[in-house]
Scaffold this active site. Structure first.
Site, PDB file in Angstrom:
ATOM      1  N   ASP A   1      -7.643 -44.733  -7.479  1.00 53.51           N
ATOM      2  CA  ASP A   1      -7.402 -44.171  -8.812  1.00 53.51           C
ATOM      3  C   ASP A   1      -5.922 -44.251  -9.149  1.00 53.51           C
ATOM      4  O   ASP A   1      -5.543 -44.550 -10.281  1.00 53.51           O
ATOM      5  CB  ASP A   1      -7.883 -42.714  -8.901  1.00 53.51           C
ATOM      6  CG  ASP A   1      -9.315 -42.630  -9.421  1.00 53.51           C
ATOM      7  OD1 ASP A   1     -10.067 -43.599  -9.198  1.00 53.51           O
ATOM      8  OD2 ASP A   1      -9.672 -41.621 -10.059  1.00 53.51           O
TER       9      ASP A   1
ATOM     10  N   LYS B   1      -3.667 -42.036   8.734  1.00 50.42           N
ATOM     11  CA  LYS B   1      -2.869 -40.825   8.954  1.00 50.42           C
ATOM     12  C   LYS B   1      -2.800 -40.648  10.473  1.00 50.42           C
ATOM     13  O   LYS B   1      -3.231 -39.628  11.045  1.00 50.42           O
ATOM     14  CB  LYS B   1      -3.546 -39.636   8.246  1.00 50.42           C
ATOM     15  CG  LYS B   1      -2.732 -38.362   8.211  1.00 50.42           C
ATOM     16  CD  LYS B   1      -1.524 -38.419   7.300  1.00 50.42           C
ATOM     17  CE  LYS B   1      -0.727 -37.132   7.381  1.00 50.42           C
ATOM     18  NZ  LYS B   1       0.616 -37.261   6.784  1.00 50.42           N
TER      19      LYS B   1
ATOM     20  N   ASP C   1       0.378 -40.877   3.076  1.00 56.26           N
ATOM     21  CA  ASP C   1       1.337 -40.225   2.167  1.00 56.26           C
ATOM     22  C   ASP C   1       2.407 -41.217   1.725  1.00 56.26           C
ATOM     23  O   ASP C   1       2.796 -41.266   0.551  1.00 56.26           O
ATOM     24  CB  ASP C   1       1.961 -38.969   2.809  1.00 56.26           C
ATOM     25  CG  ASP C   1       2.121 -39.065   4.319  1.00 56.26           C
ATOM     26  OD1 ASP C   1       1.733 -40.096   4.890  1.00 56.26           O
ATOM     27  OD2 ASP C   1       2.643 -38.119   4.931  1.00 56.26           O
TER      28      ASP C   1
ATOM     29  N   ASP D   1     -10.529 -43.580  -1.974  1.00 53.86           N
ATOM     30  CA  ASP D   1     -10.964 -42.944  -3.216  1.00 53.86           C
ATOM     31  C   ASP D   1      -9.737 -42.506  -4.019  1.00 53.86           C
ATOM     32  O   ASP D   1      -9.618 -42.746  -5.230  1.00 53.86           O
ATOM     33  CB  ASP D   1     -11.824 -41.722  -2.842  1.00 53.86           C
ATOM     34  CG  ASP D   1     -12.611 -41.184  -4.013  1.00 53.86           C
ATOM     35  OD1 ASP D   1     -12.525 -41.767  -5.106  1.00 53.86           O
ATOM     36  OD2 ASP D   1     -13.304 -40.161  -3.827  1.00 53.86           O
TER      37      ASP D   1
ATOM     38  N   TYR E   1     -17.053 -38.145   3.669  1.00 52.22           N
ATOM     39  CA  TYR E   1     -18.078 -37.903   2.645  1.00 52.22           C
ATOM     40  C   TYR E   1     -19.495 -37.908   3.242  1.00 52.22           C
ATOM     41  O   TYR E   1     -20.454 -37.513   2.593  1.00 52.22           O
ATOM     42  CB  TYR E   1     -17.990 -38.945   1.526  1.00 52.22           C
ATOM     43  CG  TYR E   1     -16.698 -38.890   0.720  1.00 52.22           C
ATOM     44  CD1 TYR E   1     -15.829 -37.809   0.819  1.00 52.22           C
ATOM     45  CD2 TYR E   1     -16.345 -39.919  -0.130  1.00 52.22           C
ATOM     46  CE1 TYR E   1     -14.648 -37.757   0.111  1.00 52.22           C
ATOM     47  CE2 TYR E   1     -15.158 -39.880  -0.858  1.00 52.22           C
ATOM     48  CZ  TYR E   1     -14.309 -38.798  -0.726  1.00 52.22           C
ATOM     49  OH  TYR E   1     -13.135 -38.752  -1.434  1.00 52.22           O
TER      50      TYR E   1
END
Ligand SMILES: NC(=O)c1ccc[n+]([C@@H]2O[C@H](COP(=O)([O-])OP(=O)(O)OC[C@H]3O[C@@H](n4cnc5c(N)ncnc54)[C@H](O)[C@@H]3O)[C@@H](O)[C@H]2O)c1
Length: 366
Positions: free
Chosen positions: A253, A193, A225, A249, A141
Site C-alpha cells: 500500500d 525483521k 522498518d 500487505d 493471517y
C-alpha cells in the site's frame, strides 16, 4: 491461441473497470489472431445476495476449467459488520486457498507524466520501477492459535506467525526468477525483521540458500522498518522486493503511492498450478477495492484493470508483445493528457471509465 478466462467482476466499480479490461483484451486478441473466450460469474457481495455464498462451488469449478481469472473487486459497505463467513472478502481467501495462489506480484512504476499526482517530490520518483512479491497464503493471517480470551490478567488476544522453509523457498524463488527476466537492476531485496523474529531469521537463511542458485542477481536483506523508510526516501534503488504476508500487505500500500493513484496499479496472484493449456494459472486483479463512493457514476479509473489484462497476457500466456502493446497504450493516453477524475489536473482532458477504455483501444488501433 485460445484465451479461456473466468471473469469475476465482483462488486461496486469492479464491474465497471472489468468491462473495460475485457474490451481491451477483445481488441488485442483480434489484432493478434487469438480467440478470447470467457464466462462471467458472481463473486463477493453480488454472489452472497444471489447465491448465498461469497463464491459458489460452480464458480470455483469454472475457474478450475479456465486458464486464469480476471477479477474486479469485492466488498460492500452493508457487509462491514457481517460475521466472517458472510463477508464478500471470504471469496478472495477461498480463491487463494483453492488455487494455492501463494505469490502476489505488484509492479509499481512512476511515469514522469504523472509525477504531480504523487505526494512525493519528482526527484525522489525519477526512475521508480519496482515489483513487490508478497507471500500470500502463510504467516500471521493464517497461523493458529489466533483467538481472544480472558484470564485473571484481563482480556488477551493471540495471533501466530508460522513459516516453513518450503513456503519461504518457493516465494523467494519467484522473486529471483522475476529479477532474472525483468529489465531491471538484477537485484532482490528480501525484507524481514530478523533482529527480532525467529521466522525472519529462518526467512533470511533460506533466502541466502536460494540466492546461491542465482549468482547474477544481487541479494540484499533489509529490515522491514528500514524498507518502509527507504520506499519513500530512495524508491528508485529497488528492483524486486520479496517479503512475508503482513509486511507485504503494508509495504504494497505504501509503494502504491509512488505511482500516484490506486486506480493505476495492477496485480497478479500466482501459484504452482498449471492451467488446462499447461500455462501459469493466475488471478489478476487491480489493487483497489470497490470504491463505493464513486460506484455507478462511470468515473472509475479502468487503467489498473486494463493493466491486469497486460499482466495476464504476459504471465499466463507468455504474450509479451501483446502485453507491452497494452502498457504502451496506457502510457500514451496519459501522455496525451487523458485523465479520469482521480488523476485530473487543470489543462487535461477529463474522461469517464468507458471513454478511457476507448482511448486505450484507439491507441492500440494506431
Ligand atoms: N481486492 C479487493 O477486492 C479489495 C481491495 C481493497 C478493498 N476492498 C473493499 O472495497 C471496499 C472499499 O474499500 P476502500 O474504500 O477502503 O478502498 P477502495 O480502493 O475501494 O477506495 C479507496 C479510495 O480510492 C478511490 N479509488 C479506488 N479505486 C479507484 C479507481 N479505479 N478509480 C478512481 N478512484 C478509485 C475510491 O474512490 C476511494 O476514494 C471495502 O468493502 C473493502 O473491503 C476490496
Amino acid at each position: 491461441m485460445q484465451l479461456n478466462l473466468a471473469v469475476l467482476p465482483g462488486d461496486g466499480i469492479g464491474k465497471e473497470v472489468t468491462t473495460e479490461a475485457l474490451k481491451v483484451l477483445g481488441v488485442i486478441a483480434g489484432q493478434n489472431g487469438h480467440t478470447l473466450n470467457y464466462e462471467e460469474a458472481l463473486v463477493g457481495g453480488a454472489a452472497l445476495e444471489a447465491e448465498g455464498a461469497s463464491i459458489s462451488q460452480a464458480t470455483l469449478d469454472l475457474c478450475k476449467n479456465s486458464d486464469s481469472i480476471l477479477f474486479g473487486a469485492v466488498g460492500l459497505p452493508k457487509y462491514d459488520q457481517a460475521p466472517a463467513d458472510r463477508r464478500p472478502e471470504q471469496a478472495l481467501f477461498a480463491l487463494r486457498k483453492t488455487f494455492d495462489l501463494f505469490s502476489n506480484l505488484r509492479p509499481v512504476k512512476n511515469l514522469p507524466v504523472l509525477q504531480n499526482a504523487s505526494t512525493l517530490k519528482p526527484e525522489v520518483l525519477n526512475g521508480v520501477d519496482l515489483v513487490v512479491v508478497r507471500e500470500l497464503t502463510g504467516g500471521i493471517y493464517f497461523g493458529k492459535p489466533s483467538q481472544r480470551f480472558t484470564d485473571e490478567g484481563g482480556r488477551k488476544a493471540v495471533d501466530t506467525l508460522p513459516y516453513s522453509e518450503q513456503e519461504i523457498e518457493r516465494i523467494v524463488r519467484v522473486a529471483f526468477e522475476l529479477a532474472k527476466t525483468r529489465n531491471g537492476k538484477k537485484k532482490v531485496t528480501s525484507v524481514d525483521k530478523a533482529n527480532v523474529l525467529n521466522t525472519s531469521r529462518l526467512w533470511r537463511e533460506v533466502a541466502n540458500e536460494v540466492g546461491k542458485d542465482y549468482p547474477d542477481i544481487e541479494l540484499e536483506h533489509m529490515l522491514v522498518d528500514s524498507a518502509a523508510m527507504n520506499l519513500i526516501r530512495k524508491p528508485a534503488a529497488f528492483d524486486v522486493i520479496v517479503t512475508e504476508n503482513m509486511f507485504g500487505d503494508i509495504l504494497t500500500d505504501e509503494a502504491s503511492m509512488l505511482a500516484g493513484s490506486m486506480g493505476l496499479l495492477a496485480s497478479a496472484s500466482l501459484g504452482s498450478i498449471k492451467n488446462p493449456q499447461g500455462g501459469q494459472f493466475g488471478m489478476y486483479e487491480p489493487i483497489h477495492g470497490t470504491a463505493p463512493d464513486i460506484t455507478g457514476q462511470g468515473i472509475a479509473n479502468p487503467l489498473a484493470a486494463i493493466g491486469c489484462a497486460a499482466m495476464l497476457l504476459r504471465l499466463t500466456y507468455g504474450l509479451e508483445t501483446e502485453a507491452n502493446a497494452i502498457e504502451t497504450a496506457i502510457e500514451n493516453v496519459l501522455h496525451k493528457g487523458y485523465r479520469t477524475p482521480d488523476l485530473y489536473e487543470s489543462g487535461m482532458t477529463r474522461l469517464g471509465t468507458s471513454q478511457m477504455g476507448d482511448a486505450v483501444i484507439a491507441e492500440l488501433q494506431k
